[in-house]
Design an enzyme around this catalytic site. Sequence first.
Site, mmCIF file in Angstrom:
data_model
loop_
_atom_site.group_PDB
_atom_site.id
_atom_site.type_symbol
_atom_site.label_atom_id
_atom_site.label_comp_id
_atom_site.label_asym_id
_atom_site.label_seq_id
_atom_site.Cartn_x
_atom_site.Cartn_y
_atom_site.Cartn_z
ATOM 1 N N GLY A 62 0.779 -1.237 0.000
ATOM 2 C CA GLY A 62 0.000 0.000 0.000
ATOM 3 C C GLY A 62 0.808 1.283 0.000
ATOM 4 O O GLY A 62 0.372 2.297 -0.530
ATOM 5 N N GLU A 117 4.327 4.189 6.047
ATOM 6 C CA GLU A 117 3.113 3.363 5.971
ATOM 7 C C GLU A 117 2.004 4.155 5.273
ATOM 8 O O GLU A 117 1.974 5.384 5.335
ATOM 9 C CB GLU A 117 2.741 2.979 7.420
ATOM 10 C CG GLU A 117 1.539 2.116 7.637
ATOM 11 C CD GLU A 117 1.546 0.770 6.939
ATOM 12 O OE1 GLU A 117 1.594 0.764 5.693
ATOM 13 O OE2 GLU A 117 1.435 -0.269 7.611
ATOM 14 N N ASP A 121 -4.526 1.835 11.017
ATOM 15 C CA ASP A 121 -5.934 1.615 11.354
ATOM 16 C C ASP A 121 -5.995 1.185 12.820
ATOM 17 O O ASP A 121 -5.990 2.023 13.712
ATOM 18 C CB ASP A 121 -6.470 0.560 10.377
ATOM 19 C CG ASP A 121 -7.939 0.254 10.534
ATOM 20 O OD1 ASP A 121 -8.544 0.641 11.546
ATOM 21 O OD2 ASP A 121 -8.521 -0.393 9.642
ATOM 22 N N LYS A 149 -6.362 6.469 11.404
ATOM 23 C CA LYS A 149 -7.752 6.428 11.882
ATOM 24 C C LYS A 149 -7.707 6.456 13.407
ATOM 25 O O LYS A 149 -7.647 5.381 14.034
ATOM 26 C CB LYS A 149 -8.432 5.135 11.414
ATOM 27 C CG LYS A 149 -8.648 5.016 9.918
ATOM 28 C CD LYS A 149 -9.338 3.686 9.595
ATOM 29 C CE LYS A 149 -9.444 3.427 8.125
ATOM 30 N NZ LYS A 149 -9.883 2.041 7.830
ATOM 31 N N PHE A 170 -13.432 2.608 5.530
ATOM 32 C CA PHE A 170 -12.497 2.021 4.571
ATOM 33 C C PHE A 170 -12.194 2.992 3.431
ATOM 34 O O PHE A 170 -13.105 3.597 2.867
ATOM 35 C CB PHE A 170 -13.107 0.729 4.019
ATOM 36 C CG PHE A 170 -12.138 -0.121 3.272
ATOM 37 C CD1 PHE A 170 -11.156 -0.826 3.945
ATOM 38 C CD2 PHE A 170 -12.197 -0.217 1.887
ATOM 39 C CE1 PHE A 170 -10.252 -1.619 3.250
ATOM 40 C CE2 PHE A 170 -11.301 -1.003 1.186
ATOM 41 C CZ PHE A 170 -10.320 -1.704 1.875
ATOM 42 N N VAL A 171 -10.920 3.146 3.106
ATOM 43 C CA VAL A 171 -10.519 4.054 2.025
ATOM 44 C C VAL A 171 -9.717 3.311 0.947
ATOM 45 O O VAL A 171 -9.056 2.307 1.239
ATOM 46 C CB VAL A 171 -9.678 5.251 2.548
ATOM 47 C CG1 VAL A 171 -10.527 6.233 3.319
ATOM 48 C CG2 VAL A 171 -8.495 4.787 3.397
ATOM 49 N N ASP A 177 -5.741 -0.382 -1.732
ATOM 50 C CA ASP A 177 -6.567 -1.209 -2.610
ATOM 51 C C ASP A 177 -7.834 -1.703 -1.932
ATOM 52 O O ASP A 177 -7.966 -1.656 -0.713
ATOM 53 C CB ASP A 177 -5.766 -2.438 -3.058
ATOM 54 C CG ASP A 177 -5.621 -3.464 -1.927
ATOM 55 O OD1 ASP A 177 -5.207 -3.066 -0.817
ATOM 56 O OD2 ASP A 177 -5.945 -4.637 -2.134
HETATM 57 P P1 5GP Z 1 -3.853 -2.067 11.035
HETATM 58 O O1 5GP Z 1 -2.938 -3.172 11.465
HETATM 59 O O2 5GP Z 1 -3.371 -0.697 11.500
HETATM 60 O O3 5GP Z 1 -5.284 -2.320 11.454
HETATM 61 O O4 5GP Z 1 -3.918 -2.068 9.459
HETATM 62 C C1 5GP Z 1 -2.796 -1.872 8.696
HETATM 63 C C2 5GP Z 1 -2.935 -2.245 7.249
HETATM 64 O O5 5GP Z 1 -4.267 -2.594 6.878
HETATM 65 C C3 5GP Z 1 -2.588 -1.063 6.384
HETATM 66 O O6 5GP Z 1 -1.209 -1.051 6.116
HETATM 67 C C4 5GP Z 1 -3.387 -1.324 5.136
HETATM 68 O O7 5GP Z 1 -2.698 -2.210 4.289
HETATM 69 C C5 5GP Z 1 -4.622 -2.014 5.643
HETATM 70 N N1 5GP Z 1 -5.716 -1.050 5.865
HETATM 71 C C6 5GP Z 1 -6.145 -0.519 7.027
HETATM 72 N N2 5GP Z 1 -7.174 0.327 6.843
HETATM 73 C C7 5GP Z 1 -7.395 0.338 5.509
HETATM 74 C C8 5GP Z 1 -8.317 1.055 4.669
HETATM 75 O O8 5GP Z 1 -9.168 1.847 5.100
HETATM 76 N N3 5GP Z 1 -8.209 0.818 3.337
HETATM 77 C C9 5GP Z 1 -7.308 -0.041 2.787
HETATM 78 N N4 5GP Z 1 -7.329 -0.169 1.479
HETATM 79 N N5 5GP Z 1 -6.427 -0.718 3.537
HETATM 80 C C10 5GP Z 1 -6.467 -0.528 4.888
#
Ligand code: 5GP
Length: 193
Positions: A62, A117, A121, A149, A170-171, A177
């Site tokens: 990403g 990064e 999230d 977020k 979600f974005v 993606d």
């Molecule tokens: P976390 O471990 O912080 O929950 O999520 C990290 C990874 O999840 C990010 O690097 C990304 O790849 C994916 N991710 C988290 N939120 C989103 C979102 O809103 N959209 C997309 N496309 N990927 C996300």
Amino acid sequence: MPTRDLTQTAVRPSEATITCRGERFRRYLPADDIQERVEEMGRQISRAYADTVPILISVLNGAFMFTADLMRAIDTSCEVDFIKLSSYGDEKVSSGQVHELKSVDANLKGRDVVVVEDIVDTGLSMQFMLERLSAHDPASLRVATLLHKPEASEPDLTLDYVGFEIPDLFVIGYGLDYGQLARNVPDIYILDS
Ligand code: 5GP
């Protein structure tokens, strides 16, 4: 004008709404605003690392687009390497399980490391990564994330450079993606709930 469906057509749209894999998204961050903020972040990082050569660790897949733009906005010497973690797969919610799919190649001992990064999230991936990278004994370890977020995220996580704080939705676009689609869309779109 009909809402363009990325699943049907390979396009680089700049419309107010798009659909991807049956879900509707609305434009949230236009490409120009993203570029402006990334350039500010680049200037901030250039100032902070004026006396050293930091190594950016870009988190695949990403963050590849953000990393490329951020590096070009840094006007002092820097290096780049890549790490890849397991992520959402093709889903919109985190599995909560993180593991490393590709580790860094560079020797990080004594280096000034900046993790780059796309989005933090829950923060689980970042926590996992910071633990992994700390084990390499870097001189310093900071985080630059384009998106955060705060409503979803671990409160204890320190994020040194944040592009935009966004709602817990979600974005897609600008490297992010949905089921591998939409990474090539220059604007960031948010789920139209
Ligand atoms: P976390 O471990 O912080 O929950 O999520 C990290 C990874 O999840 C990010 O690097 C990304 O790849 C994916 N991710 C988290 N939120 C989103 C979102 O809103 N959209 C997309 N496309 N990927 C996300």
